[in-house]
Design a protein around this motif. Structure first.
Motif, PDB file in Angstrom:
ATOM      1  N   GLY A 100     -12.682  59.551 -46.917  1.00  0.00           N
ATOM      2  CA  GLY A 100     -12.939  58.203 -47.403  1.00  0.00           C
ATOM      3  C   GLY A 100     -11.815  57.249 -47.052  1.00  0.00           C
ATOM      4  O   GLY A 100     -10.734  57.650 -46.605  1.00  0.00           O
ATOM      5  N   ILE A 101     -12.055  55.966 -47.282  1.00  0.00           N
ATOM      6  CA  ILE A 101     -11.101  54.943 -46.881  1.00  0.00           C
ATOM      7  C   ILE A 101      -9.756  55.102 -47.594  1.00  0.00           C
ATOM      8  O   ILE A 101      -8.690  54.906 -46.997  1.00  0.00           O
ATOM      9  CB  ILE A 101     -11.682  53.529 -47.107  1.00  0.00           C
ATOM     10  CG1 ILE A 101     -10.717  52.458 -46.574  1.00  0.00           C
ATOM     11  CG2 ILE A 101     -12.028  53.291 -48.567  1.00  0.00           C
ATOM     12  CD1 ILE A 101     -11.300  51.061 -46.584  1.00  0.00           C
ATOM     13  N   TYR A 102      -9.761  55.504 -48.871  1.00  0.00           N
ATOM     14  CA  TYR A 102      -8.498  55.613 -49.589  1.00  0.00           C
ATOM     15  C   TYR A 102      -7.670  56.807 -49.123  1.00  0.00           C
ATOM     16  O   TYR A 102      -6.441  56.795 -49.247  1.00  0.00           O
ATOM     17  CB  TYR A 102      -8.743  55.686 -51.090  1.00  0.00           C
ATOM     18  CG  TYR A 102      -9.071  54.349 -51.722  1.00  0.00           C
ATOM     19  CD1 TYR A 102      -8.743  53.159 -51.084  1.00  0.00           C
ATOM     20  CD2 TYR A 102      -9.697  54.273 -52.963  1.00  0.00           C
ATOM     21  CE1 TYR A 102      -9.041  51.935 -51.654  1.00  0.00           C
ATOM     22  CE2 TYR A 102      -9.995  53.043 -53.544  1.00  0.00           C
ATOM     23  CZ  TYR A 102      -9.666  51.883 -52.884  1.00  0.00           C
ATOM     24  OH  TYR A 102      -9.961  50.663 -53.455  1.00  0.00           O
ATOM     25  N   VAL A 103      -8.318  57.823 -48.589  1.00  0.00           N
ATOM     26  CA  VAL A 103      -7.568  58.937 -48.005  1.00  0.00           C
ATOM     27  C   VAL A 103      -6.790  58.430 -46.796  1.00  0.00           C
ATOM     28  O   VAL A 103      -5.622  58.776 -46.591  1.00  0.00           O
ATOM     29  CB  VAL A 103      -8.513  60.082 -47.620  1.00  0.00           C
ATOM     30  CG1 VAL A 103      -7.750  61.207 -46.927  1.00  0.00           C
ATOM     31  CG2 VAL A 103      -9.223  60.635 -48.861  1.00  0.00           C
ATOM     32  N   GLN A 104      -7.423  57.575 -45.998  1.00  0.00           N
ATOM     33  CA  GLN A 104      -6.739  57.017 -44.838  1.00  0.00           C
ATOM     34  C   GLN A 104      -5.683  55.984 -45.237  1.00  0.00           C
ATOM     35  O   GLN A 104      -4.643  55.867 -44.591  1.00  0.00           O
ATOM     36  CB  GLN A 104      -7.764  56.407 -43.877  1.00  0.00           C
ATOM     37  CG  GLN A 104      -8.644  57.469 -43.220  1.00  0.00           C
ATOM     38  CD  GLN A 104      -9.623  56.875 -42.238  1.00  0.00           C
ATOM     39  OE1 GLN A 104     -10.814  56.828 -42.496  1.00  0.00           O
ATOM     40  NE2 GLN A 104      -9.124  56.406 -41.109  1.00  0.00           N
ATOM     41  N   VAL A 105      -5.950  55.240 -46.313  1.00  0.00           N
ATOM     42  CA  VAL A 105      -4.938  54.306 -46.820  1.00  0.00           C
ATOM     43  C   VAL A 105      -3.693  55.074 -47.268  1.00  0.00           C
ATOM     44  O   VAL A 105      -2.559  54.672 -46.979  1.00  0.00           O
ATOM     45  CB  VAL A 105      -5.504  53.469 -47.977  1.00  0.00           C
ATOM     46  CG1 VAL A 105      -4.391  52.704 -48.696  1.00  0.00           C
ATOM     47  CG2 VAL A 105      -6.545  52.492 -47.452  1.00  0.00           C
ATOM     48  N   ALA A 106      -3.892  56.196 -47.960  1.00  0.00           N
ATOM     49  CA  ALA A 106      -2.758  57.015 -48.394  1.00  0.00           C
ATOM     50  C   ALA A 106      -1.945  57.497 -47.200  1.00  0.00           C
ATOM     51  O   ALA A 106      -0.710  57.534 -47.235  1.00  0.00           O
ATOM     52  CB  ALA A 106      -3.253  58.206 -49.218  1.00  0.00           C
ATOM     53  N   ASP A 107      -2.625  57.847 -46.121  1.00  0.00           N
ATOM     54  CA  ASP A 107      -1.950  58.280 -44.901  1.00  0.00           C
ATOM     55  C   ASP A 107      -1.097  57.155 -44.334  1.00  0.00           C
ATOM     56  O   ASP A 107       0.046  57.372 -43.905  1.00  0.00           O
ATOM     57  CB  ASP A 107      -3.009  58.714 -43.886  1.00  0.00           C
ATOM     58  CG  ASP A 107      -2.504  59.766 -42.922  1.00  0.00           C
ATOM     59  OD1 ASP A 107      -1.697  60.619 -43.325  1.00  0.00           O
ATOM     60  OD2 ASP A 107      -2.931  59.726 -41.750  1.00  0.00           O
ATOM     61  N   ALA A 108      -1.641  55.933 -44.345  1.00  0.00           N
ATOM     62  CA  ALA A 108      -0.908  54.784 -43.824  1.00  0.00           C
ATOM     63  C   ALA A 108       0.266  54.413 -44.729  1.00  0.00           C
ATOM     64  O   ALA A 108       1.342  54.025 -44.248  1.00  0.00           O
ATOM     65  CB  ALA A 108      -1.852  53.598 -43.655  1.00  0.00           C
ATOM     66  N   LEU A 109       0.082  54.533 -46.042  1.00  0.00           N
ATOM     67  CA  LEU A 109       1.167  54.222 -46.978  1.00  0.00           C
ATOM     68  C   LEU A 109       2.365  55.143 -46.777  1.00  0.00           C
ATOM     69  O   LEU A 109       3.520  54.735 -46.933  1.00  0.00           O
ATOM     70  CB  LEU A 109       0.664  54.331 -48.422  1.00  0.00           C
ATOM     71  CG  LEU A 109      -0.313  53.255 -48.895  1.00  0.00           C
ATOM     72  CD1 LEU A 109      -0.791  53.571 -50.309  1.00  0.00           C
ATOM     73  CD2 LEU A 109       0.323  51.868 -48.849  1.00  0.00           C
ATOM     74  N   LYS A 110       2.089  56.381 -46.414  1.00  0.00           N
ATOM     75  CA  LYS A 110       3.168  57.333 -46.136  1.00  0.00           C
ATOM     76  C   LYS A 110       4.060  56.807 -45.023  1.00  0.00           C
ATOM     77  O   LYS A 110       5.299  56.889 -45.094  1.00  0.00           O
ATOM     78  CB  LYS A 110       2.571  58.684 -45.764  1.00  0.00           C
ATOM     79  CG  LYS A 110       3.591  59.724 -45.326  1.00  0.00           C
ATOM     80  CD  LYS A 110       2.914  61.029 -44.942  1.00  0.00           C
ATOM     81  CE  LYS A 110       3.932  62.048 -44.448  1.00  0.00           C
ATOM     82  NZ  LYS A 110       3.278  63.338 -44.052  1.00  0.00           N
ATOM     83  N   LYS A 111       3.441  56.236 -43.995  1.00  0.00           N
ATOM     84  CA  LYS A 111       4.207  55.720 -42.860  1.00  0.00           C
ATOM     85  C   LYS A 111       4.974  54.464 -43.243  1.00  0.00           C
ATOM     86  O   LYS A 111       6.118  54.281 -42.835  1.00  0.00           O
ATOM     87  CB  LYS A 111       3.258  55.430 -41.698  1.00  0.00           C
ATOM     88  CG  LYS A 111       2.538  56.663 -41.174  1.00  0.00           C
ATOM     89  CD  LYS A 111       1.505  56.295 -40.115  1.00  0.00           C
ATOM     90  CE  LYS A 111       0.735  57.516 -39.652  1.00  0.00           C
ATOM     91  NZ  LYS A 111      -0.330  57.164 -38.664  1.00  0.00           N
TER      92      LYS A 111
END
Length: 311
Positions: A88-99
């Motif tokens: 889902g979109i929030y899983v990908q948002v979490a990935d981006a927040l890590k960076k």
């Protein structure tokens, strides 16, 4: 803070009460690395921001980990068919927040919004990345970093046989909605207006969760389901016999904003707002909205507690 009282306030205030989805399992922690490489390849790279890393609370920097609570609410976050792998979109948002932040980001999928309130109150999670609506009532317990807008719409049978084009077209129809939520209150107010205008009242059918409300439409027990537009759109995408109606309208609601939220006064929320703005600058925001068909949910100005600030 009284955690139980907080949980109750949240459940009552969530727009459409759509948070209480059936089929949710026990709390599951997933590293942001769970995002598939195929999906990630379509999204621009997010860039590290030293100033945002430095602004993180000391305990998060020390642990090297930001813990974000979530719950199953497709297409924002939900499990794949194996029942274990989040997507889902929030899983990908979490990935981006890590960076952007330079720390690990865990997305902990909780069984319900009430469990999220408990997780935040106990300190098990630092903030939540989930679709709880920013409303004056929810702002009593939480602060919100808003970066999306939501609408409340109708799910109807293909061809829209009852011609439900919006809230004003619901007199004399049967509408399924979530028990105790704002959607039910909007329908009750509308049915009073219907009667005052000499029209037939709305047959309001309430259900404890989104799945059973949708099932009522599928079985013919209700003419439409009334809830948040994006999750209803997900259900429509899974069944060609249905469509959305009355989309991108207020339908009796004020503007609905959402993004991330934390307990009142928590400094991590301002950092998350800055991180969301960084994702917009890097092109991640618009790319994700396009990937998930959420362009109508885009807002130009992010902010803290927009529900009351934009009054």
């Amino acid at each position: 803070m009284n955690i139980r009282a907080t949980a109750l306030a949240v459940i009552v205030a969530v727009a459409g009460s759509a948070a209480l989805l059936a089929g949710c399992g026990s709390s599951t922690s997933t590293s942001s690395s769970s995002t598939s490489s195929a999906a990630a390849a379509q999204i621009p790279d997010a860039k590290f921001r030293q100033d945002l890393h430095d602004a993180l609370p000391a305990e998060i920097k020390s642990a090297g980990r930001l813990r974000l609570a979530a719950f199953q609410f497709p297409p924002y976050e939900y499990y794949k068919e194996d029942g274990k792998t989040p997507q889902g979109i929030y899983v990908q948002v979490a990935d981006a927040l890590k960076k952007v932040l330079g720390v690990d980001v865990d997305l902990n999928i909780e069984p319900s919004i009430a469990d999220i309130a408990t997780a935040l109150g106990s300190g098990r999670d630092d903030a939540s990345l989930s679709s709880l609506a920013d409303l004056p009532t929810t702002e009593e317990s939480f602060d919100f970093a808003d970066w999306l807008k939501e609408y409340v719409a109708f799910m109807v049978k293909k061809g829209n046989p009852k011609h439900i084009t919006g809230l004003d077209a619901t007199c004399g129809t049967s509408i399924a909605t979530l028990q105790g939520g704002p959607s039910e209150q909007v329908l009750k107010k509308k049915t009073t207006e219907c009667v005052q205008q000499g029209r037939r009242p709305i047959d309001i059918k309430t259900f404890p969760d989104q799945n059973t409300a949708v099932l009522a439409v599928r079985s013919g027990r209700a003419d439409a389901a009334f809830s948040q537009q994006v999750p209803l759109g997900y259900y429509v995408s899974q069944d060609s016999g249905f469509e959305l109606a009355g989309t991108n309208q207020s339908n009796g609601f004020p503007d609905l904003y959402f993004g991330a939220y934390a307990l009142k006064g928590k400094p991590v929320l301002n950092v998350l707002l800055g991180a969301f703005e960084a994702l917009r600058t890097d092109g991640v925001y618009d790319a994700l909205l396009k990937q998930y068909g959420l362009q109508a949910n885009r807002i130009d100005q992010f902010g803290i507690n927009l529900s009351t600030r934009n009054k």
